[in-house]
Write an enzyme that holds these catalytic residues in place. Structure first.
Site, PDB file in Angstrom:
ATOM      1  N   HIS A   1      31.371  22.654 -49.247  1.00 47.73           N
ATOM      2  CA  HIS A   1      32.169  21.416 -48.356  1.00 47.73           C
ATOM      3  C   HIS A   1      33.283  20.971 -48.799  1.00 47.73           C
ATOM      4  O   HIS A   1      33.520  19.929 -49.519  1.00 47.73           O
ATOM      5  CB  HIS A   1      30.972  20.372 -48.364  1.00 47.73           C
ATOM      6  CG  HIS A   1      31.228  19.405 -47.183  1.00 47.73           C
ATOM      7  ND1 HIS A   1      30.182  18.395 -46.493  1.00 47.73           N
ATOM      8  CD2 HIS A   1      32.381  19.020 -46.655  1.00 47.73           C
ATOM      9  CE1 HIS A   1      30.784  17.689 -45.826  1.00 47.73           C
ATOM     10  NE2 HIS A   1      31.859  17.974 -45.755  1.00 47.73           N
TER      11      HIS A   1
ATOM     12  N   HIS B   1      37.794  20.071 -47.500  1.00 46.08           N
ATOM     13  CA  HIS B   1      38.546  20.239 -46.551  1.00 46.08           C
ATOM     14  C   HIS B   1      39.962  20.288 -47.117  1.00 46.08           C
ATOM     15  O   HIS B   1      40.643  19.430 -47.797  1.00 46.08           O
ATOM     16  CB  HIS B   1      38.625  18.493 -45.928  1.00 46.08           C
ATOM     17  CG  HIS B   1      37.490  18.256 -45.137  1.00 46.08           C
ATOM     18  ND1 HIS B   1      37.291  18.252 -44.064  1.00 46.08           N
ATOM     19  CD2 HIS B   1      36.280  17.758 -45.841  1.00 46.08           C
ATOM     20  CE1 HIS B   1      35.946  17.930 -43.517  1.00 46.08           C
ATOM     21  NE2 HIS B   1      35.102  17.744 -44.747  1.00 46.08           N
TER      22      HIS B   1
ATOM     23  N   ARG C   1      42.926  21.029 -45.774  1.00 49.74           N
ATOM     24  CA  ARG C   1      43.977  20.463 -44.961  1.00 49.74           C
ATOM     25  C   ARG C   1      45.182  21.267 -44.409  1.00 49.74           C
ATOM     26  O   ARG C   1      46.322  20.823 -44.088  1.00 49.74           O
ATOM     27  CB  ARG C   1      44.622  19.114 -45.853  1.00 49.74           C
ATOM     28  CG  ARG C   1      43.852  18.158 -46.375  1.00 49.74           C
ATOM     29  CD  ARG C   1      43.093  17.332 -45.237  1.00 49.74           C
ATOM     30  NE  ARG C   1      42.309  16.089 -45.563  1.00 49.74           N
ATOM     31  CZ  ARG C   1      41.368  15.580 -45.006  1.00 49.74           C
ATOM     32  NH1 ARG C   1      40.970  16.358 -43.819  1.00 49.74           N
ATOM     33  NH2 ARG C   1      40.669  14.547 -45.518  1.00 49.74           N
TER      34      ARG C   1
ATOM     35  N   ASN D   1      38.610  20.784 -39.554  1.00 53.09           N
ATOM     36  CA  ASN D   1      39.094  19.528 -38.734  1.00 53.09           C
ATOM     37  C   ASN D   1      40.557  19.656 -39.543  1.00 53.09           C
ATOM     38  O   ASN D   1      40.989  18.407 -40.048  1.00 53.09           O
ATOM     39  CB  ASN D   1      38.385  18.310 -39.318  1.00 53.09           C
ATOM     40  CG  ASN D   1      38.179  18.067 -40.787  1.00 53.09           C
ATOM     41  OD1 ASN D   1      37.858  18.807 -41.480  1.00 53.09           O
ATOM     42  ND2 ASN D   1      37.929  16.758 -40.835  1.00 53.09           N
TER      43      ASN D   1
ATOM     44  N   LYS E   1      30.726  24.243 -37.522  1.00 54.48           N
ATOM     45  CA  LYS E   1      30.821  22.766 -37.832  1.00 54.48           C
ATOM     46  C   LYS E   1      30.509  21.869 -36.676  1.00 54.48           C
ATOM     47  O   LYS E   1      31.684  21.944 -35.895  1.00 54.48           O
ATOM     48  CB  LYS E   1      31.845  22.377 -38.845  1.00 54.48           C
ATOM     49  CG  LYS E   1      31.800  21.034 -39.261  1.00 54.48           C
ATOM     50  CD  LYS E   1      30.852  20.225 -39.937  1.00 54.48           C
ATOM     51  CE  LYS E   1      31.250  18.896 -40.404  1.00 54.48           C
ATOM     52  NZ  LYS E   1      32.227  18.539 -41.173  1.00 54.48           N
TER      53      LYS E   1
ATOM     54  N   HIS F   1      25.842  15.959 -45.931  1.00 55.00           N
ATOM     55  CA  HIS F   1      25.989  14.610 -46.593  1.00 55.00           C
ATOM     56  C   HIS F   1      24.823  13.665 -46.050  1.00 55.00           C
ATOM     57  O   HIS F   1      25.254  12.646 -45.746  1.00 55.00           O
ATOM     58  CB  HIS F   1      27.171  14.113 -46.471  1.00 55.00           C
ATOM     59  CG  HIS F   1      28.035  14.243 -45.284  1.00 55.00           C
ATOM     60  ND1 HIS F   1      27.418  13.563 -44.060  1.00 55.00           N
ATOM     61  CD2 HIS F   1      29.270  14.452 -44.726  1.00 55.00           C
ATOM     62  CE1 HIS F   1      28.466  13.795 -42.861  1.00 55.00           C
ATOM     63  NE2 HIS F   1      29.490  14.366 -43.554  1.00 55.00           N
TER      64      HIS F   1
ATOM     65  N   ASP G   1      32.379  17.306 -50.483  1.00 61.41           N
ATOM     66  CA  ASP G   1      33.260  16.616 -49.415  1.00 61.41           C
ATOM     67  C   ASP G   1      34.735  16.526 -49.780  1.00 61.41           C
ATOM     68  O   ASP G   1      35.284  15.226 -49.346  1.00 61.41           O
ATOM     69  CB  ASP G   1      32.572  15.585 -48.670  1.00 61.41           C
ATOM     70  CG  ASP G   1      32.812  15.411 -47.224  1.00 61.41           C
ATOM     71  OD1 ASP G   1      33.773  16.028 -46.589  1.00 61.41           O
ATOM     72  OD2 ASP G   1      32.239  14.591 -46.353  1.00 61.41           O
TER      73      ASP G   1
ATOM     74  N   HIS H   1      43.554  12.419 -48.970  1.00 60.05           N
ATOM     75  CA  HIS H   1      44.281  11.590 -47.925  1.00 60.05           C
ATOM     76  C   HIS H   1      45.360  11.089 -48.820  1.00 60.05           C
ATOM     77  O   HIS H   1      45.143  10.904 -50.259  1.00 60.05           O
ATOM     78  CB  HIS H   1      43.595  10.434 -47.416  1.00 60.05           C
ATOM     79  CG  HIS H   1      42.514  10.759 -46.421  1.00 60.05           C
ATOM     80  ND1 HIS H   1      42.855  10.766 -44.948  1.00 60.05           N
ATOM     81  CD2 HIS H   1      41.271  11.081 -46.568  1.00 60.05           C
ATOM     82  CE1 HIS H   1      41.624  11.134 -44.408  1.00 60.05           C
ATOM     83  NE2 HIS H   1      40.817  11.229 -45.190  1.00 60.05           N
TER      84      HIS H   1
END
Ligand code: DOR
Ligand code: ZN
Ligand code: ZN
Length: 396
Positions: A18, A20, A22, A52, A105, A191, A261, A265
């Site tokens: 899991h 991300h 980017r 995403n 997902k 999660h 996860d 950012h």
């Protein structure tokens, strides 16, 4: 080359199912290259990347682009999630059958990016679209909307766990389990973060598998006072009651996999005042050290840790060649020094966003070497050779 592992433990290559990364979309905080470099520095041999991004991975064209893009850039092997959207339900069955796709997902609550399947009818259509286990973000959009008034009045960080309380996640999970029973389509619930869900899901083992995050096993709501926006993620870090329930679920076998996860950012986004700060924490590089530290602290056994970070994800997603599904396995190993104590420092973080919610935390038990298909790609903090990671393969 002879590798001396005297005094070390050689584990099957650890997987973060899991993350991300980017890319495409936000190379200033993370890319395929930097995120997989972080992974091998942290002792991982495979990651599964979330869809995403910007644009999101929802079509064959985007998937093909991403598969080609990772060649020569990824330091570890990488599987791809495909995002469910209301616009691609008819395509999902074909996309999930692609050999490098770990699964579909579904976001039932809005998150970073534009993927959202929130109403029952669309969710059921997604559930009926294919055969393999879907991966589900278990927060409920309706509930979030209902909570919006309180959410926008500027609540202190500490209240985060309260306004998005247990019901928000629990409602989403109950809704999905009803649909799983109705449609016969199993789900991997991502999660899971509340005592209530973990207890409830014990009666749904026929249609679900369960992921718990490292953060929910490691941090409690005191982190909001200490870290401010750098503790904000979805689902939120909660109070100690939920953390203890997560550990109990690890112990009793309810949990199938632990992920990070990893969701970078920018510092600017994290420092925006609540509630505008970006939700998501870095974690791909610190997952193995923190889990090893939990092993040393007696929270779980080393074999159980390997189960949650290798055999579990391999089984849940049908990963070929790295778990117990194939006759032969890739020579992927994580070599760890269970006696090595070291402090997590932000200067060590390879993600361009440059921060970790675990800065200053001391861990005992460290990955000292990462070996992928027989080649050492990380040794004592040095990343070696060229990025030779390839798309992971999944059973149809
Ligand atoms: O905290 C989170 N961050 N939760 C999610 O569901 C998405 C993720 C992100 O992509 O930022
Ligand atoms: Zn999620
Ligand atoms: Zn996520």
């Amino acid at each position: 080359e002879t590798i001396d592992c005297t005094g070390l433990h050689v584990l099957p290559g650890l997987i973060d199912s899991h993350v991300h990364l980017r890319e495409p979309g936000d190379a200033a905080v993370e890319t395929i290259a930097t995120g997989t470099r972080a992974a091998v520095l942290g002792g991982l041999t495979t990651v599964f990347d979330m869809p995403n991004t910007n644009p999101s991975i929802t079509t064959r064209e985007k998937l093909d682009w991403k598969r080609d893009f990772v060649a020569g850039r990824a330091w570890c092997d990488i599987g791809f999630y495909v995002g469910a959207a209301k616009s691609n339900i008819a395509e999902l069955a074909a996309l999930e059958a692609e050999p490098n796709v770990c699964g579909v997902k579904v976001f039932a609550g809005s998150s970073t990016g534009d993927l959202l399947v929130e109403d029952d009818a669309s969710l059921e259509a997604v559930m009926r679209s294919g055969r393999r286990r879907i991966s589900y973000h278990s927060e409920d959009e309706y509930r979030l909307q209902a909570r919006k008034p309180a959410y926008t009045t500027g609540m202190p960080h500490r209240m985060h766990a309260e306004w998005r309380d247990v019901e928000c996640a629990f409602l989403g999970t109950r809704r999905l389990m009803a649909l799983a029973r109705k449609t016969g389509r199993p789900a991997h619930i991502l999660h899971v973060s509340t005592a209530e869900e973990l207890n409830y899901l014990k009666d749904f083992r026929d249609v679900c598998t369960v992921e718990v995050l490292l953060n929910h096993l490691t941090q409690t709501d005191e982190a909001y006072d200490r870290l401010g926006g750098y503790a904000v993620m979805n689902p939120p870090i909660r109070d100690a009651r939920h953390m203890e329930a997560a550990w109990a679920a690890v112990a009793d076998g309810t949990v199938d996999s632990v992920g990070s996860d990893h969701a970078p950012h920018s510092r600017a986004a994290k420092e925006r005042p609540w509630p505008e700060c970006g939700a998501g924490l870095t974690g791909v590089q610190t997952l193995a050290p923190l889990m090893l530290d939990h092993v040393n602290a007696g929270r779980l056994s080393l074999p159980r840790m390997v189960d949650l970070l290798n055999a579990g994800p391999a089984r849940v997603f049908g990963l070929v060649g790295k778990g117990r599904l194939a006759a032969g396995y890739d020579a992927d190993f994580t070599v760890v020094d269970m006696k090595k104590t070291r402090t997590i420092e932000e200067s060590w973080i390879a993600s361009p966003c440059g921060w970790t919610p675990f800065a200053g935390q001391s861990c005992t038990g460290w990955p000292v070497m990462t070996i992928i298909r027989g080649q050492a790609v990380m040794r004592e903090d040095a990343v070696l050779g060229e990025p030779a990671g390839i798309p992971a393969r999944f059973a149809p």
